[in-house]
Design a protein around this motif. Structure first.
Motif, PDB file in Angstrom:
ATOM      1  N   MET A  15      46.369  41.922  29.849  1.00 23.48           N
ATOM      2  CA  MET A  15      46.400  40.495  29.484  1.00 23.48           C
ATOM      3  C   MET A  15      47.485  39.795  30.319  1.00 23.48           C
ATOM      4  SD  MET A  15      48.107  41.321  25.832  1.00 23.48           S
ATOM      5  CE  MET A  15      49.609  42.309  25.669  1.00 23.48           C
ATOM      6  N   PHE A  16      47.292  38.506  30.599  1.00 21.83           N
ATOM      7  CA  PHE A  16      48.413  37.794  31.227  1.00 21.83           C
ATOM      8  C   PHE A  16      49.152  36.993  30.160  1.00 21.83           C
ATOM      9  CE2 PHE A  16      44.971  34.908  33.379  1.00 21.83           C
ATOM     10  CZ  PHE A  16      44.807  34.114  32.260  1.00 21.83           C
ATOM     11  N   PRO A  17      50.420  36.623  30.438  1.00 26.13           N
ATOM     12  CA  PRO A  17      51.183  35.887  29.425  1.00 26.13           C
ATOM     13  C   PRO A  17      50.644  34.472  29.248  1.00 26.13           C
ATOM     14  CG  PRO A  17      52.484  36.129  31.428  1.00 26.13           C
ATOM     15  CD  PRO A  17      51.207  36.882  31.665  1.00 26.13           C
ATOM     16  N   GLY A  58      34.691  30.982  27.542  1.00 24.22           N
ATOM     17  CA  GLY A  58      35.156  32.305  27.965  1.00 24.22           C
ATOM     18  C   GLY A  58      33.951  33.174  28.257  1.00 24.22           C
ATOM     19  N   ILE A  59      34.053  33.990  29.287  1.00 19.96           N
ATOM     20  CA  ILE A  59      32.995  34.964  29.585  1.00 19.96           C
ATOM     21  C   ILE A  59      33.670  36.314  29.790  1.00 19.96           C
ATOM     22  CG2 ILE A  59      31.079  35.609  31.121  1.00 19.96           C
ATOM     23  CD1 ILE A  59      31.140  32.705  32.197  1.00 19.96           C
ATOM     24  N   ASP A  60      33.127  37.331  29.189  1.00 22.76           N
ATOM     25  CA  ASP A  60      33.627  38.683  29.444  1.00 22.76           C
ATOM     26  C   ASP A  60      32.510  39.666  29.092  1.00 22.76           C
ATOM     27  OD1 ASP A  60      36.862  39.776  29.703  1.00 22.76           O
ATOM     28  OD2 ASP A  60      35.277  41.250  29.254  1.00 22.76           O
ATOM     29  N   SER A  61      32.493  40.791  29.796  1.00 27.00           N
ATOM     30  CA  SER A  61      31.452  41.782  29.513  1.00 27.00           C
ATOM     31  C   SER A  61      31.890  42.767  28.437  1.00 27.00           C
ATOM     32  CB  SER A  61      31.067  42.510  30.797  1.00 27.00           C
ATOM     33  OG  SER A  61      32.221  42.966  31.444  1.00 27.00           O
ATOM     34  N   SER A  62      33.155  42.733  28.029  1.00 23.99           N
ATOM     35  CA  SER A  62      33.622  43.664  26.997  1.00 23.99           C
ATOM     36  C   SER A  62      33.476  43.033  25.597  1.00 23.99           C
ATOM     37  CB  SER A  62      35.089  44.006  27.247  1.00 23.99           C
ATOM     38  OG  SER A  62      35.716  44.356  26.035  1.00 23.99           O
ATOM     39  N   PRO A  63      32.847  43.767  24.666  1.00 26.16           N
ATOM     40  CA  PRO A  63      32.700  43.216  23.310  1.00 26.16           C
ATOM     41  C   PRO A  63      34.045  42.928  22.645  1.00 26.16           C
ATOM     42  CG  PRO A  63      31.394  45.236  23.566  1.00 26.16           C
ATOM     43  CD  PRO A  63      32.210  45.086  24.812  1.00 26.16           C
ATOM     44  N   GLN A 272      30.826  45.632  34.001  1.00 27.50           N
ATOM     45  CA  GLN A 272      32.117  45.490  34.680  1.00 27.50           C
ATOM     46  C   GLN A 272      31.868  45.269  36.164  1.00 27.50           C
ATOM     47  OE1 GLN A 272      35.486  45.870  33.243  1.00 27.50           O
ATOM     48  NE2 GLN A 272      34.290  45.464  31.405  1.00 27.50           N
ATOM     49  N   ILE A 273      32.715  44.522  36.784  1.00 33.62           N
ATOM     50  CA  ILE A 273      32.584  44.256  38.213  1.00 33.62           C
ATOM     51  C   ILE A 273      32.594  45.588  38.968  1.00 33.62           C
ATOM     52  CG2 ILE A 273      35.028  44.022  38.863  1.00 33.62           C
ATOM     53  CD1 ILE A 273      34.202  41.224  39.973  1.00 33.62           C
ATOM     54  N   LYS A 274      31.864  45.664  40.068  1.00 33.49           N
ATOM     55  CA  LYS A 274      31.746  46.957  40.778  1.00 33.49           C
ATOM     56  C   LYS A 274      32.981  47.234  41.631  1.00 33.49           C
ATOM     57  CE  LYS A 274      26.724  46.878  40.991  1.00 33.49           C
ATOM     58  NZ  LYS A 274      26.543  45.481  40.509  1.00 33.49           N
TER      59      LYS A 274
HETATM   60  C1  LIG Z   1      42.492  41.331  33.802  1.00 30.42           C
HETATM   61  S1  LIG Z   1      41.415  41.288  32.435  1.00 30.42           S
HETATM   62  C2  LIG Z   1      41.581  39.637  31.860  1.00 30.42           C
HETATM   63  C3  LIG Z   1      42.741  39.496  30.940  1.00 30.42           C
HETATM   64  C4  LIG Z   1      42.907  38.101  30.396  1.00 30.42           C
HETATM   65  N1  LIG Z   1      43.428  37.200  31.395  1.00 30.42           N
HETATM   66  C5  LIG Z   1      43.835  38.148  29.186  1.00 30.42           C
HETATM   67  O1  LIG Z   1      44.883  37.477  29.184  1.00 30.42           O
HETATM   68  O2  LIG Z   1      43.556  38.895  28.256  1.00 30.42           O
HETATM   69  C6  LIG Z   1      39.858  41.300  33.210  1.00 30.42           C
HETATM   70  C7  LIG Z   1      38.667  41.192  32.279  1.00 30.42           C
HETATM   71  O3  LIG Z   1      37.497  41.113  33.076  1.00 30.42           O
HETATM   72  C8  LIG Z   1      36.441  41.691  32.339  1.00 30.42           C
HETATM   73  N2  LIG Z   1      35.348  41.953  33.297  1.00 30.42           N
HETATM   74  C9  LIG Z   1      35.263  42.907  34.254  1.00 30.42           C
HETATM   75  N3  LIG Z   1      34.148  42.761  34.972  1.00 30.42           N
HETATM   76  C10 LIG Z   1      33.499  41.675  34.467  1.00 30.42           C
HETATM   77  C11 LIG Z   1      32.304  41.002  34.809  1.00 30.42           C
HETATM   78  N4  LIG Z   1      31.534  41.409  35.832  1.00 30.42           N
HETATM   79  N5  LIG Z   1      31.937  39.926  34.077  1.00 30.42           N
HETATM   80  C12 LIG Z   1      32.702  39.488  33.048  1.00 30.42           C
HETATM   81  N6  LIG Z   1      33.856  40.096  32.688  1.00 30.42           N
HETATM   82  C13 LIG Z   1      34.258  41.159  33.391  1.00 30.42           C
HETATM   83  C14 LIG Z   1      37.063  42.915  31.701  1.00 30.42           C
HETATM   84  O4  LIG Z   1      36.305  43.349  30.596  1.00 30.42           O
HETATM   85  C15 LIG Z   1      38.436  42.373  31.343  1.00 30.42           C
HETATM   86  O5  LIG Z   1      38.437  41.905  30.022  1.00 30.42           O
END
Ligand SMILES: C[S@@+](CC[C@H](N)C(=O)[O-])C[C@H]1O[C@@H](n2cnc3c(N)ncnc32)[C@H](O)[C@@H]1O
Length: 369
Positions: A15-17, A58-63, A272-274
């Motif tokens: 996570m970032f601050p 917000g978009i993320d692939s992790s539940p 997750q990104i490749k």
């Molecule tokens: C560095 S973390 C982000 C942390 C965030 N800034 C925080 O403060 O919590 C990167 C995130 O990218 C997500 N991620 C990776 N590949 C992705 C994709 N192709 N599409 C969407 N999310 C992705 C991961 O699941 C992870 O939660």
């Protein structure tokens, strides 16, 4: 703390601050419309946008990331959360309880049984703001350091930021004779509900999508919602996974289980990104920047925090510059963000020690064309 408490509802590895998105909003956010984070993690950007009275996506692939980000946007109260938790726990049902050595050592049986009751109810339906808040409170309390006098977590001694692998954890607990405590789940939930939802906050507004940001499909959904509001994104504040960092699901496997995932480590990297090579990774990032450009207004700001991990060192500046080349994003500024905070895992008993610290950078770009 106080108004910003909610951001800490559950830690998230990498996570970032909160200061980062807040400072970007402060510097460039005057008149900002919608704010987007295509890799939202625990929803730090979305929470910062809320504090600035901006709607966000917000978009993320992790539940786990999606559940936490949703919790940053809900409008609910301690009373509503406690009523929800009480109601679930008072139901006379016998939940499915995971079996095996890990689970026997990780939680006291009665505590685990109550966790499972809440898990089943929330997996079945998480359609109210109080339920979304309760789910994130549970995720934050699932595992962390033990305290006999003032328990704040449900588990045996554990790291809070990431979930330990089962065989390692069992060995660790056995060698030290660490036993799980019979903690009072409701009083931990209450303490946390008060800490995170007991303050008056600006109204939370926005939406979160579980999906892969490299795909046009996800952005088509974002566009549909924005079109309804006749709006565009004016600010993107994000931190993509650092090159080589792809274990977001495996590192959060207990929280992922709580959300309906398997009760064993899930090593899948779906969505997750490749990371199969630097060039592949750069191309994937470029897809995300192109997708974001399509839904952003002219002169929108893209702020990226980026670094590198010890196992796969790359020059963060080169990676981001390459990924932005040929897109509509023009780099305006690159500055040092200092060193990734030492001690992110320091408080944890399972901490990895002696890892070299790597400098992180912030890249600010503007949308042209
Ligand atoms: C560095 S973390 C982000 C942390 C965030 N800034 C925080 O403060 O919590 C990167 C995130 O990218 C997500 N991620 C990776 N590949 C992705 C994709 N192709 N599409 C969407 N999310 C992705 C991961 O699941 C992870 O939660």
């Amino acid at each position: 703390m106080g108004i910003t408490n909610l951001n800490a509802i559950c830690p998230y590895f990498t996570m970032f601050p909160l200061d980062f998105p807040l400072s970007i909003l402060e510097q460039y956010g005057e008149g900002a419309q919608w704010v987007l984070d295509p890799f939202c993690g625990r929803g730090t950007t979305n929470f910062a946008a809320r504090l600035h009275n901006c709607p966000s996506i917000g978009i993320d692939s992790s539940p786990v990331a999606v559940a936490l980000t949703e919790a940053k946007l809900v409008n609910t109260t301690v009373t509503q959360i406690m009523r929800t938790a009480d109601k679930i726990l008072s139901k006379d049902i016998i939940p499915d309880i995971p079996q095996g050595e890990f689970w026997e050592h990780a939680f006291d049986y009665e505590v685990l049984s109550n966790i499972c009751k809440i898990r089943e109810a929330l997996v079945k339906s998480c359609d109210s703001e109080a339920r979304i808040a309760l789910r994130a409170i549970m995720l934050g309390a699932l595992h962390g350091p033990q305290s006999i006098n003032s328990p704040s977590y449900f588990s045996n001694q554990c790291p809070r930021t990431y979930a330990p692998k089962p065989a390692y954890a069992v060995r660790f607990w056995k060698e030290r004779n660490f036993k799980p405590l019979k903690v009072d789940i409701l009083s931990i939930i209450k303490k946390r509900a008060e800490r995170y939802y007991g303050q008056e906050l600006p109204n939370g507004y926005g939406f979160v999508i579980k999906g892969d940001s490299t795909t046009g499909r996800v952005f088509a959904r974002v566009k549909r919602v924005l079109d309804k509001h006749n709006a565009k994104v004016s600010m993107i504040i994000t931190s993509p996974p650092y090159y080589g960092m792809k274990t977001y699901i495996a590192d959060q496997w207990i929280r992922n289980w709580f959300l309906g995932g398997p009760d064993v480590v899930d090593y899948s990297t779906n969505g997750q990104i490749k990371h199969s090579g630097k060039e592949v990774f750069i191309k994937e990032l470029r897809k995300v920047w192109n997708n974001t450009a399509e839904i952003s207004s002219r002169n929108a700001i893209l702020a990226i925090r980026f670094g590198s991990i010890n196992d796969r060192k790359v020059n963060p500046e080169d990676v981001i510059k390459d990924s932005l080349s040929g897109t509509l994003w023009e780099i305006k500024e690159i500055r040092s963000a200092g060193f990734a905070k030492k001690g992110r895992r320091q408080a944890d008993t399972f901490a990895e020690k002696n890892k070299e610290q790597i400098e992180e950078i912030d890249i600010i770009a503007v949308k042209r064309g």
